[in-house]
Each structure stands twice: as C-alpha cells, then as structure tokens.
Scaffold this active site. Sequence first.
Site, PDB file in Angstrom:
ATOM      1  N   GLY A   1       0.831  -1.210   0.000  1.00  0.00           N
ATOM      2  CA  GLY A   1       0.000   0.000   0.000  1.00  0.00           C
ATOM      3  C   GLY A   1       0.861   1.254   0.000  1.00  0.00           C
ATOM      4  O   GLY A   1       1.872   1.314   0.699  1.00  0.00           O
TER       5      GLY A   1
ATOM      6  N   ARG B   1       1.034  -5.037  -5.369  1.00  0.00           N
ATOM      7  CA  ARG B   1       1.238  -6.223  -4.529  1.00  0.00           C
ATOM      8  C   ARG B   1       1.478  -7.380  -5.513  1.00  0.00           C
ATOM      9  O   ARG B   1       0.712  -7.541  -6.455  1.00  0.00           O
ATOM     10  CB  ARG B   1       0.004  -6.487  -3.664  1.00  0.00           C
ATOM     11  CG  ARG B   1      -0.370  -5.288  -2.768  1.00  0.00           C
ATOM     12  CD  ARG B   1      -1.476  -5.645  -1.809  1.00  0.00           C
ATOM     13  NE  ARG B   1      -2.192  -4.490  -1.300  1.00  0.00           N
ATOM     14  CZ  ARG B   1      -1.846  -3.801  -0.202  1.00  0.00           C
ATOM     15  NH1 ARG B   1      -0.785  -4.151   0.485  1.00  0.00           N
ATOM     16  NH2 ARG B   1      -2.560  -2.766   0.203  1.00  0.00           N
TER      17      ARG B   1
ATOM     18  N   ASP C   1       5.895  -5.346   6.081  1.00  0.00           N
ATOM     19  CA  ASP C   1       6.481  -6.656   6.383  1.00  0.00           C
ATOM     20  C   ASP C   1       6.487  -7.602   5.180  1.00  0.00           C
ATOM     21  O   ASP C   1       7.450  -8.341   4.969  1.00  0.00           O
ATOM     22  CB  ASP C   1       5.701  -7.316   7.530  1.00  0.00           C
ATOM     23  CG  ASP C   1       6.130  -6.764   8.886  1.00  0.00           C
ATOM     24  OD1 ASP C   1       7.193  -6.120   8.961  1.00  0.00           O
ATOM     25  OD2 ASP C   1       5.396  -6.979   9.863  1.00  0.00           O
TER      26      ASP C   1
ATOM     27  N   THR D   1       4.201   2.327   5.692  1.00  0.00           N
ATOM     28  CA  THR D   1       2.795   1.902   5.767  1.00  0.00           C
ATOM     29  C   THR D   1       2.036   2.846   6.680  1.00  0.00           C
ATOM     30  O   THR D   1       2.574   3.243   7.734  1.00  0.00           O
ATOM     31  CB  THR D   1       2.627   0.453   6.272  1.00  0.00           C
ATOM     32  OG1 THR D   1       1.247   0.249   6.625  1.00  0.00           O
ATOM     33  CG2 THR D   1       3.459   0.155   7.512  1.00  0.00           C
TER      34      THR D   1
ATOM     35  N   ASP E   1      -0.281   1.991   8.442  1.00  0.00           N
ATOM     36  CA  ASP E   1      -0.842   1.197   9.548  1.00  0.00           C
ATOM     37  C   ASP E   1       0.012   1.197  10.822  1.00  0.00           C
ATOM     38  O   ASP E   1      -0.472   0.762  11.865  1.00  0.00           O
ATOM     39  CB  ASP E   1      -1.042  -0.261   9.101  1.00  0.00           C
ATOM     40  CG  ASP E   1      -2.198  -0.401   8.130  1.00  0.00           C
ATOM     41  OD1 ASP E   1      -2.998   0.540   8.023  1.00  0.00           O
ATOM     42  OD2 ASP E   1      -2.309  -1.462   7.486  1.00  0.00           O
TER      43      ASP E   1
ATOM     44  N   ASP F   1       2.199  -0.788  11.649  1.00  0.00           N
ATOM     45  CA  ASP F   1       2.211  -2.147  12.199  1.00  0.00           C
ATOM     46  C   ASP F   1       3.497  -2.914  11.880  1.00  0.00           C
ATOM     47  O   ASP F   1       3.455  -4.108  11.583  1.00  0.00           O
ATOM     48  CB  ASP F   1       0.982  -2.926  11.711  1.00  0.00           C
ATOM     49  CG  ASP F   1       0.953  -3.074  10.204  1.00  0.00           C
ATOM     50  OD1 ASP F   1       1.710  -2.357   9.518  1.00  0.00           O
ATOM     51  OD2 ASP F   1       0.174  -3.900   9.706  1.00  0.00           O
TER      52      ASP F   1
ATOM     53  N   ARG G   1      -6.654  -3.066   8.652  1.00  0.00           N
ATOM     54  CA  ARG G   1      -7.284  -4.392   8.589  1.00  0.00           C
ATOM     55  C   ARG G   1      -6.873  -5.234   9.785  1.00  0.00           C
ATOM     56  O   ARG G   1      -7.690  -5.879  10.407  1.00  0.00           O
ATOM     57  CB  ARG G   1      -6.876  -5.082   7.278  1.00  0.00           C
ATOM     58  CG  ARG G   1      -7.756  -6.242   6.919  1.00  0.00           C
ATOM     59  CD  ARG G   1      -7.723  -6.592   5.442  1.00  0.00           C
ATOM     60  NE  ARG G   1      -6.450  -6.303   4.789  1.00  0.00           N
ATOM     61  CZ  ARG G   1      -6.353  -5.900   3.527  1.00  0.00           C
ATOM     62  NH1 ARG G   1      -7.427  -5.722   2.794  1.00  0.00           N
ATOM     63  NH2 ARG G   1      -5.179  -5.670   2.989  1.00  0.00           N
TER      64      ARG G   1
HETATM   65  O1  F6P Z   1      -1.669   0.273   3.437  1.00  0.00           O
HETATM   66  C1  F6P Z   1      -2.295  -0.386   4.462  1.00  0.00           C
HETATM   67  C2  F6P Z   1      -3.762  -0.484   4.161  1.00  0.00           C
HETATM   68  O2  F6P Z   1      -4.241   0.799   3.894  1.00  0.00           O
HETATM   69  C3  F6P Z   1      -4.584  -1.156   5.234  1.00  0.00           C
HETATM   70  O3  F6P Z   1      -4.939  -0.304   6.288  1.00  0.00           O
HETATM   71  C4  F6P Z   1      -5.760  -1.622   4.426  1.00  0.00           C
HETATM   72  O4  F6P Z   1      -6.379  -2.691   5.042  1.00  0.00           O
HETATM   73  C5  F6P Z   1      -5.151  -2.013   3.122  1.00  0.00           C
HETATM   74  O5  F6P Z   1      -3.962  -1.260   3.002  1.00  0.00           O
HETATM   75  C6  F6P Z   1      -6.031  -1.758   1.935  1.00  0.00           C
HETATM   76  O6  F6P Z   1      -5.368  -2.172   0.789  1.00  0.00           O
HETATM   77  P1  F6P Z   1      -5.898  -1.935  -0.683  1.00  0.00           P
HETATM   78  O7  F6P Z   1      -5.399  -0.609  -1.123  1.00  0.00           O
HETATM   79  O8  F6P Z   1      -5.281  -3.029  -1.471  1.00  0.00           O
HETATM   80  O9  F6P Z   1      -7.382  -1.950  -0.655  1.00  0.00           O
END
Ligand code: F6P
Length: 328
Positions: A21, A82, A113, A135, A137, A139, A181
């Site tokens: 992300g 990804r 990660d 990120t 997040d 995390d 998430r």
């Molecule tokens: O980058 C992290 C994040 O924003 C999470 O908080 C979220 O669950 C996920 O990416 C969403 O990913 P995508 O952009 O693939 O919907």
Amino acid sequence: MSSEKNTTQPIKTIGVLTSGGDAPGMNAAIRAVVRTALAKGLNVWGIRRGYHGLLREELIPMTGRDVADTIQRGGTILQTARSQQMRTEEGQLKAAGVLKKYGIQGLVVIGGDGSFAGAQKLSQYGINVIGVPGTIDLDIACTEYTIGFDTAANTAMEAIDKIRDTSTSHERCSIVEVMGRDAGYLALWCGIANGAEHILLPEDHGYDEQAIIDDIIENRNRGKKHYIIINAEGVGDSINMAKRIEEATGVETRATILGHLQRGGSPTVKDRVYASIMGAKAVDLLVEGKTNRVVGYQHGEYIDFDINDALKMHKEIPDYQVEVAKML
Ligand code: F6P
C-alpha cells in the site's frame, strides 16, 4: 542469512522500489535514496510498480532531477503493487536475476512486512537489500515510526472533526471507519485525538454492542448532542452497525467509511523528515556493505535490524493507551 555483505565488491549500482500500500512520505524516501546515492557516486535505478514491475523489467535510470518537486507529493512516483509471483521461489529467483542483469548490487525496498519478506529472499540470492518501513498502519514491530502514519492520522483526524460538526448539529451518533485491517493504531490515535466516545480495534473483536447502545442512551438522556464511534476497518460492518444502533437507541446514526482518502495527500513535516533520513540511512548501510537490514526508529534514534529478527518481532497496542482513551 547474516547482515554481512553478499559481495566484497564495493557497491556501484543500486535500485529502489515501493511495494504494498502506498503511504504519504514515500516520495521523500525515494528522493533521499536517489540523491544520497548520487552524492556518493552510485548509479540508481528506479523500479516501477514494486516487485511486479521488477519481474517485468520496468526499470528507469534515476537522476537528481527526476526526484525534484516530489517531497511534498503524496503517493509514490514509482507506483506500487502487490505481487503474488514474488511470494514464489520461481518469482524470487527471477527477480534476483533481473537485478543482476542490470548490475544492481543493492536494493532499497520501501514497504511493509510483506515487502521485507521478499527482500529477505533477494538477500539469500546475492542481492544486498535494505528495507525502509512504509505503511500508514504503523504495524511494523521493529520501529515506532512508519512512513505515512502521521499524515494518515492527521487526514483522518481532520475528516472526523468535520463529521463531528454535522453530527452535533443533527444530534446524531456517527460511526467513522478508519483504515487498519489488522492493526488498530489509526483507530486508537484518532479515538484519542478526536475525543471519540468509543473505539473499536481489530485486536479486540469482542466489543460489547449492547454496552455501546446503553451508553448512547445514557449520554442522550444527559443531553449530549453527539456520539462518535471510531471503528477500525478490521472490525468493519459499519453500515449494518449503524442500522442496529439506530434501531436499538432511537438515535439517528450514520456510518462514514473514510477509506483510501487516508492514504493520499501531501505528507506532514514528520513524514517528510523521517522518510528522508531513513532513505539516506538505507543507502549508507548499502555503502557499508550491509544486507538483509531494515531501518527503524526507536527511542529517538534511527537504527537498523536484521530482517530475520525484525520479521519475528511482535508489537501490541499498548493497554495503557487504550485505558487512557477510555478514561478521556
Ligand atoms: O496500506 C495499508 C492499508 O491501507 C490497510 O490499512 C488496508 O487494510 C489495506 O492497506 C487496503 O489495501 P488496498 O489498497 O489493497 O485496498
């Protein structure tokens, strides 16, 4: 795999990619990688669309000018993706082969990660790799700071302030869903910063909806005009939750899912500065001949860890911070 050099040759050419992300501040990190490397006499390749682009040989030579006028921009100028293929041994070998074909001895991977797990494999196949935590997040266990969290938290906080205005005017309950998430850091920080009445975290799915309903009714009876619930994406179900709460309390309830707007926007000063320092440090580690390291920030210092160790670390939402949020 140790963190010692894969090669005894001094590094001459490096690559940089963003993966997973996107996060505001990634451009500051890319800019720092490119300019630090050029200042140290290295050649730099930008790899577009993360590992996905690497596997498709989407490489572009980077000059100092390519990163001009980017530090203030959200997103990532290199694009991101990804990659499922990079999770396979065949994909990892192919990626290492592409890097070798372009003479890239060192790679900076800006991501989370999952992206570091890919980097770890590339290190085993002879590429010197350094991870930079990116990120929204927050995390990543080995670091107190990740690129983008500060901007995302500020963006969400400002949006929730606006929701509170209309919620108060209409004397409604508002459920605001923030990203995360698997991690509740954004929810917790917004919960504290916005003075929310309730925070729902993915780390603690066992929330008591009846207790929330009772609390809303009690607050309404005391004359309170708004009621803000911050709900993390990992708990989700905000729209249905709003319907259930409205039905049970008789208080008009609206759900707002902030979604991807939290990932965009111009990075805060913190994200620009920390990302710049981490990007520069990643290049310094490569120049020192290090590999399989991830840059982190702890107790006021920029440090680095072995990726194997970093991926084994765990980080929990601190109980004390949750208690403080509840008390306030
Ligand atoms: O980058 C992290 C994040 O924003 C999470 O908080 C979220 O669950 C996920 O990416 C969403 O990913 P995508 O952009 O693939 O919907």
